[in-house]
Design a protein around this motif. Structure first.
Motif, PDB file in Angstrom:
ATOM      1  N   ASP A 169     -16.010  19.347-130.663  1.00  0.00           N
ATOM      2  CA  ASP A 169     -14.783  18.571-130.535  1.00  0.00           C
ATOM      3  C   ASP A 169     -14.967  17.128-130.965  1.00  0.00           C
ATOM      4  O   ASP A 169     -15.732  16.395-130.363  1.00  0.00           O
TER       5      ASP A 169
ATOM      6  N   GLU B  88      -7.460  24.659-129.177  1.00  0.00           N
ATOM      7  CA  GLU B  88      -7.559  23.330-128.557  1.00  0.00           C
ATOM      8  C   GLU B  88      -6.500  23.148-127.480  1.00  0.00           C
ATOM      9  O   GLU B  88      -6.780  22.594-126.412  1.00  0.00           O
TER      10      GLU B  88
ATOM     11  N   HIS C  50     -12.975  20.907-120.629  1.00  0.00           N
ATOM     12  CA  HIS C  50     -12.443  21.444-121.882  1.00  0.00           C
ATOM     13  C   HIS C  50     -13.459  22.410-122.530  1.00  0.00           C
ATOM     14  O   HIS C  50     -13.089  23.490-122.991  1.00  0.00           O
TER      15      HIS C  50
ATOM     16  N   PHE D 232      -9.493  15.456-128.856  1.00  0.00           N
ATOM     17  CA  PHE D 232      -8.741  16.526-128.200  1.00  0.00           C
ATOM     18  C   PHE D 232      -7.285  16.510-128.645  1.00  0.00           C
ATOM     19  O   PHE D 232      -6.402  16.995-127.974  1.00  0.00           O
TER      20      PHE D 232
ATOM     21  N   ILE E 259     -18.096  25.624-130.888  1.00  0.00           N
ATOM     22  CA  ILE E 259     -16.904  24.815-131.156  1.00  0.00           C
ATOM     23  C   ILE E 259     -17.275  23.378-130.828  1.00  0.00           C
ATOM     24  O   ILE E 259     -17.750  23.082-129.734  1.00  0.00           O
TER      25      ILE E 259
ATOM     26  N   HIS F 271     -13.457  26.467-123.614  1.00  0.00           N
ATOM     27  CA  HIS F 271     -13.874  27.138-124.858  1.00  0.00           C
ATOM     28  C   HIS F 271     -14.859  28.265-124.548  1.00  0.00           C
ATOM     29  O   HIS F 271     -14.789  29.343-125.134  1.00  0.00           O
TER      30      HIS F 271
HETATM   31 ZN    ZN Z   1     -11.956  21.779-128.137  1.00  0.00          ZN
END
Ligand code: ZN
Length: 271
Positions: free
Chosen positions: A102, A112, A83, A105, A100, A87
């Motif tokens: 997180d 996202e 993930h 999620f 960014i 980004h």
């Molecule tokens: Zn994210």
């Protein structure tokens, strides 16, 4: 899926390029953490607690950094890294957003959704999933699938049980009814038992608790200590993560008063 079709295809292509770049010829990544480093990212893994944030993608000067919380079960940590690569590839730039973070999620924010879609394409590309079903499950009818088949898919692609099921649903391979049966089966048997039953990768259900800090970053900490920019305690903390001793890097200098922790250093990197 609110990501438009053209953008979706573009994301799929970028994910495919990462697999090519990392020489992934198998179904899944053998070791996504190493592959991510080979692709030019600095990967930091640290167990900051299962209740803490999942990871972040950071652009610092010319370094592209990916942090993952290794207190999560390994399969989830692998998803986090995938993930965050998303980004890095899609959302960070020198001129715009440079970090960014997180916390989960589940965010329905466009970025996202895109990063999750990227991770799904990277870890379980459609053609590889179909190939696995054809060759490894002998084209077994979906109605005959059980939790063991999902555990086999998990092991081949190095993903969590939930991710495997969600991806199969998104690819229209399994209908909602089967999805629910498979989810129930997981609750009843637990993934770890399913994985053991097929001699699969049971590590996927455990947190790795890995403490991995790039050598360059350690060199940076040691340099800062030697230049008297950070106190010995910070050096000790940073080194203890990788089982090294501060004494090995000792220079004759007075103790600094400032009580900066390694966490502050990490935060410093994120500013
Ligand atoms: Zn994210």
């Amino acid at each position: 899926m609110s990501v438009n079709k053209a953008r979706q295809l573009m994301i799929e292509k970028i994910a495919e390029n990462v697999r090519v770049e990392c020489n992934v010829t198998d179904y899944g990544f053998h070791n996504l953490f190493e592959a991510t480093e080979k692709a030019g990212y600095r990967v930091i893994r640290y167990p900051i607690g299962s209740e803490s944030f999942l990871g972040f993608a950071l652009l610092k000067d010319t370094d592209r950094i990916i942090f993952s919380n290794s207190s999560l079960i390994l399969a989830r940590e692998i998803f986090s890294v995938a993930h965050e690569i998303g980004h890095q590839k899609l959302h960070l730039s020198e001129q715009g957003i440079t970090i960014i973070r997180d916390d989960d999620f589940k965010d329905r924010d466009e970025n996202e959704i895109e990063a999750n879609y990227f991770a799904a394409c990277l870890l379980m590309p459609e053609d590889k999933v179909n190939k696995f079903i054809r060759l490894e499950l002998d084209g077994k009818s979906i109605d005959d699938w059980n939790g063991l088949d999902i555990a086999r898919i998990q092991t081949a692609f190095n993903v969590s049980y939930d991710m495997a099921v969600i991806r199969l649903k998104a690819l229209h391979i399994i209908p909602v009814s089967v999805l629910e049966d498979l989810r129930l089966e997981k609750l009843e048997k637990t993934t770890a038992k399913l994985l053991k039953a097929i001699k699969g990768n049971a590590d996927l259900c455990q947190p790795a608790e890995a403490k991995k800090i790039p050598a360059e970053y350690l060199e940076w900490v040691i340099f800062n200590y030697q230049e008297k920019l950070i106190p010995k305690k910070s050096l000790e903390t940073a080194l203890s993560y990788v089982d090294l001793n501060a004494e090995d890097f000792e220079t004759q200098q007075e103790e600094m008063d400032e009580d900066k922790s390694f966490d502050d250093l990490l935060k410093g990197m994120m500013d």
